[in-house]
Design a protein around this motif. Sequence first.
Motif, PDB file in Angstrom:
ATOM      1  N   ASP A 280      12.035  -5.053  80.827  1.00 46.79           N
ATOM      2  CA  ASP A 280      12.430  -6.354  80.297  1.00 46.79           C
ATOM      3  C   ASP A 280      12.020  -6.482  78.827  1.00 46.79           C
ATOM      4  O   ASP A 280      10.910  -6.919  78.528  1.00 46.79           O
ATOM      5  CB  ASP A 280      11.756  -7.437  81.171  1.00 46.79           C
ATOM      6  CG  ASP A 280      12.220  -8.827  80.798  1.00 46.79           C
ATOM      7  OD1 ASP A 280      13.205  -8.941  80.038  1.00 46.79           O
ATOM      8  OD2 ASP A 280      11.582  -9.794  81.262  1.00 46.79           O
ATOM      9  N   ASN A 281      12.876  -6.054  77.916  1.00 48.27           N
ATOM     10  CA  ASN A 281      12.633  -6.274  76.485  1.00 48.27           C
ATOM     11  C   ASN A 281      13.993  -6.332  75.785  1.00 48.27           C
ATOM     12  O   ASN A 281      14.981  -5.810  76.310  1.00 48.27           O
ATOM     13  CB  ASN A 281      11.702  -5.187  75.908  1.00 48.27           C
ATOM     14  CG  ASN A 281      12.332  -3.802  75.907  1.00 48.27           C
ATOM     15  OD1 ASN A 281      13.330  -3.573  75.227  1.00 48.27           O
ATOM     16  ND2 ASN A 281      11.783  -2.883  76.688  1.00 48.27           N
ATOM     17  N   PRO A 282      14.075  -6.959  74.609  1.00 51.23           N
ATOM     18  CA  PRO A 282      15.380  -7.166  73.961  1.00 51.23           C
ATOM     19  C   PRO A 282      16.099  -5.865  73.600  1.00 51.23           C
ATOM     20  O   PRO A 282      17.320  -5.774  73.722  1.00 51.23           O
ATOM     21  CB  PRO A 282      15.052  -7.960  72.693  1.00 51.23           C
ATOM     22  CG  PRO A 282      13.609  -8.266  72.723  1.00 51.23           C
ATOM     23  CD  PRO A 282      12.971  -7.608  73.889  1.00 51.23           C
ATOM     24  N   GLU A 283      15.344  -4.836  73.160  1.00 49.98           N
ATOM     25  CA  GLU A 283      15.983  -3.564  72.777  1.00 49.98           C
ATOM     26  C   GLU A 283      16.614  -2.912  74.006  1.00 49.98           C
ATOM     27  O   GLU A 283      17.690  -2.324  73.930  1.00 49.98           O
ATOM     28  CB  GLU A 283      14.960  -2.602  72.147  1.00 49.98           C
ATOM     29  CG  GLU A 283      14.471  -3.014  70.776  1.00 49.98           C
ATOM     30  CD  GLU A 283      13.442  -4.148  70.814  1.00 49.98           C
ATOM     31  OE1 GLU A 283      12.875  -4.424  71.907  1.00 49.98           O
ATOM     32  OE2 GLU A 283      13.203  -4.762  69.763  1.00 49.98           O
ATOM     33  N   ASN A 284      15.933  -3.027  75.152  1.00 49.91           N
ATOM     34  CA  ASN A 284      16.500  -2.432  76.367  1.00 49.91           C
ATOM     35  C   ASN A 284      17.716  -3.227  76.839  1.00 49.91           C
ATOM     36  O   ASN A 284      18.707  -2.635  77.274  1.00 49.91           O
ATOM     37  CB  ASN A 284      15.441  -2.352  77.473  1.00 49.91           C
ATOM     38  CG  ASN A 284      15.930  -1.518  78.650  1.00 49.91           C
ATOM     39  OD1 ASN A 284      16.569  -0.468  78.443  1.00 49.91           O
ATOM     40  ND2 ASN A 284      15.704  -1.973  79.857  1.00 49.91           N
ATOM     41  N   ALA A 285      17.653  -4.540  76.720  1.00 50.77           N
ATOM     42  CA  ALA A 285      18.810  -5.361  77.130  1.00 50.77           C
ATOM     43  C   ALA A 285      20.038  -4.968  76.307  1.00 50.77           C
ATOM     44  O   ALA A 285      21.141  -4.799  76.857  1.00 50.77           O
ATOM     45  CB  ALA A 285      18.485  -6.837  76.949  1.00 50.77           C
ATOM     46  N   ALA A 286      19.851  -4.784  74.998  1.00 47.79           N
ATOM     47  CA  ALA A 286      20.984  -4.397  74.130  1.00 47.79           C
ATOM     48  C   ALA A 286      21.493  -3.008  74.507  1.00 47.79           C
ATOM     49  O   ALA A 286      22.705  -2.763  74.560  1.00 47.79           O
ATOM     50  CB  ALA A 286      20.547  -4.423  72.669  1.00 47.79           C
ATOM     51  N   PHE A 287      20.574  -2.093  74.785  1.00 45.57           N
ATOM     52  CA  PHE A 287      20.954  -0.723  75.154  1.00 45.57           C
ATOM     53  C   PHE A 287      21.723  -0.706  76.481  1.00 45.57           C
ATOM     54  O   PHE A 287      22.790  -0.089  76.588  1.00 45.57           O
ATOM     55  CB  PHE A 287      19.680   0.137  75.241  1.00 45.57           C
ATOM     56  CG  PHE A 287      19.892   1.520  75.791  1.00 45.57           C
ATOM     57  CD1 PHE A 287      20.875   2.353  75.277  1.00 45.57           C
ATOM     58  CD2 PHE A 287      19.087   1.995  76.828  1.00 45.57           C
ATOM     59  CE1 PHE A 287      21.056   3.643  75.786  1.00 45.57           C
ATOM     60  CE2 PHE A 287      19.254   3.269  77.339  1.00 45.57           C
ATOM     61  CZ  PHE A 287      20.251   4.093  76.819  1.00 45.57           C
ATOM     62  N   VAL A 288      21.190  -1.396  77.483  1.00 48.27           N
ATOM     63  CA  VAL A 288      21.845  -1.408  78.802  1.00 48.27           C
ATOM     64  C   VAL A 288      23.268  -1.971  78.663  1.00 48.27           C
ATOM     65  O   VAL A 288      24.233  -1.396  79.177  1.00 48.27           O
ATOM     66  CB  VAL A 288      21.020  -2.224  79.834  1.00 48.27           C
ATOM     67  CG1 VAL A 288      21.799  -2.417  81.135  1.00 48.27           C
ATOM     68  CG2 VAL A 288      19.681  -1.534  80.115  1.00 48.27           C
ATOM     69  N   ALA A 289      23.406  -3.071  77.906  1.00 50.02           N
ATOM     70  CA  ALA A 289      24.724  -3.700  77.754  1.00 50.02           C
ATOM     71  C   ALA A 289      25.690  -2.754  77.029  1.00 50.02           C
ATOM     72  O   ALA A 289      26.836  -2.570  77.458  1.00 50.02           O
ATOM     73  CB  ALA A 289      24.588  -5.013  76.999  1.00 50.02           C
ATOM     74  N   ALA A 290      25.241  -2.137  75.945  1.00 51.19           N
ATOM     75  CA  ALA A 290      26.133  -1.265  75.163  1.00 51.19           C
ATOM     76  C   ALA A 290      26.509  -0.011  75.950  1.00 51.19           C
ATOM     77  O   ALA A 290      27.663   0.436  75.926  1.00 51.19           O
ATOM     78  CB  ALA A 290      25.455  -0.879  73.847  1.00 51.19           C
ATOM     79  N   PHE A 291      25.547   0.558  76.667  1.00 50.99           N
ATOM     80  CA  PHE A 291      25.827   1.785  77.433  1.00 50.99           C
ATOM     81  C   PHE A 291      26.784   1.490  78.589  1.00 50.99           C
ATOM     82  O   PHE A 291      27.697   2.267  78.869  1.00 50.99           O
ATOM     83  CB  PHE A 291      24.511   2.386  77.948  1.00 50.99           C
ATOM     84  CG  PHE A 291      24.687   3.767  78.534  1.00 50.99           C
ATOM     85  CD1 PHE A 291      24.802   4.879  77.707  1.00 50.99           C
ATOM     86  CD2 PHE A 291      24.742   3.960  79.905  1.00 50.99           C
ATOM     87  CE1 PHE A 291      24.972   6.157  78.236  1.00 50.99           C
ATOM     88  CE2 PHE A 291      24.901   5.230  80.447  1.00 50.99           C
ATOM     89  CZ  PHE A 291      25.013   6.329  79.606  1.00 50.99           C
ATOM     90  N   LYS A 292      26.573   0.337  79.225  1.00 50.57           N
ATOM     91  CA  LYS A 292      27.447  -0.077  80.330  1.00 50.57           C
ATOM     92  C   LYS A 292      28.874  -0.280  79.834  1.00 50.57           C
ATOM     93  O   LYS A 292      29.836   0.125  80.481  1.00 50.57           O
ATOM     94  CB  LYS A 292      26.940  -1.416  80.883  1.00 50.57           C
ATOM     95  CG  LYS A 292      26.426  -1.351  82.303  1.00 50.57           C
ATOM     96  CD  LYS A 292      25.833  -2.679  82.619  1.00 50.57           C
ATOM     97  CE  LYS A 292      25.840  -3.070  84.037  1.00 50.57           C
ATOM     98  NZ  LYS A 292      25.076  -4.316  84.231  1.00 50.57           N
ATOM     99  N   GLU A 293      28.969  -0.891  78.641  1.00 53.74           N
ATOM    100  CA  GLU A 293      30.303  -1.157  78.105  1.00 53.74           C
ATOM    101  C   GLU A 293      31.015   0.162  77.774  1.00 53.74           C
ATOM    102  O   GLU A 293      32.197   0.327  78.020  1.00 53.74           O
ATOM    103  CB  GLU A 293      30.192  -2.014  76.859  1.00 53.74           C
ATOM    104  CG  GLU A 293      31.555  -2.479  76.376  1.00 53.74           C
ATOM    105  CD  GLU A 293      31.444  -3.391  75.181  1.00 53.74           C
ATOM    106  OE1 GLU A 293      30.540  -4.247  75.163  1.00 53.74           O
ATOM    107  OE2 GLU A 293      32.264  -3.225  74.265  1.00 53.74           O
TER     108      GLU A 293
END
Length: 393
Positions: A280-293
């Motif tokens: 749970d951190n902002p850099e991981n949230a951005a990474f998970v979203a971009a990789f999923k997309e």
Amino acid sequence: MNKTFRAALAGLVTSTAMLSAACAEDIKVGLLLPYSGVYAALGQDIDDAFALGLATFGADSGATFEIVREDDEVKPPVGLAKTKKLILQDEVDVMVGVVSSGVLGAIRDTVDGAGVPLIVANAGNDEATGEACSPFITRISFSNQQVNRPMGKWMVDQGVKKVFTIAPDYAAGRQMIDAFTTGFTAAGGEVVGQEWPAFQKTQDFGPFLANAKASGADAVYVFFAGGEAISFVKQYDSFGMKAELPLYGSGFLTSALYVEAQGPAAEGVITALHYVPTLDNPENAAFVAAFKEKTGRIPSEYAVHGYDSARALVEAVKAGATDRETLAAALPKVSFTGPRGELRIDPATNNIVQPIHVYETVAGADGLTQKVLATLPAEADPVNGCAMPAAVN
Ligand code: PHB
């Protein structure tokens, strides 16, 4: 515009274009990964996330990155031949990759001798940041001992006293289990038996599971990854072992990359790893979203290695590195906050230093997910005989 003004403007545009062409660096990257064999999916995950990392962080670097891909097939001699091709024929500025500890062991002397920087994007081979360390090797992923070392004490603290271990018979399997065993026995645990199935050749784990069952252990601790992890976890469950003998291991066993292929067989398995996609951190949230997309998948530890390797390369270029020598000097010095938190490289070994998360695979709303049970503090590996020479400055 009058003619004279137009001519002056054209000259200005031309010289600006020439100037930026002269400034823009073209960095040639040799990406050495398994695109076939038992770790092929791991290689593709690293590749996908490496491309994402270059696109995300590289755009304003002033550099262009040309990628030459080679398949090491998870075979040390093939990895060595491809390394020589990348260095001598393609004349790459930097190499990135290597999934297997066996392949890393095989190419170490060649990259070191040629003075070509290598960003290790997976292989945990302890020697590469220990007695065989090199100023040209920077590891952004993990070391085999780092992931497994703290799990022994944690398990003893949970009341597990007798363990049976199983891992493939090659460098990574041996090093991971040795590190676990050292920590487990130092904390008062007892290893009551061990099995080393042949790497890439074992399809039926039945005989090893039968020995574990008969050993009197309270639990089983393993390392498997890729296709072998999928088969092992499924067979463990179908042998009815899970209820009797809880399954533990290093967290590659139930990686987000293939946990859905394991299905309910993976539920309840407890493992340790340096990255889970549920951090749970902002850099991981951005990474998970971009990789999923980009891929439609949830990123695994392999993906984070690719993404952070790309970012490390970009940071080195932004710090002024342009060629083999300057990249080798800059890479171990990079630091940034990424999906795993603050990325820190130990200058004594060039290995990453990071916390380890103990996680349980549990059923979530959208399938299997990783529930973090404990986060064990970051600890730099002992130097293990590394006397880091200062090759470049
Ligand atoms: C390794 O050989 O170092 C290795 C391979 C696959 C993993 C972890 C380590 O998931």
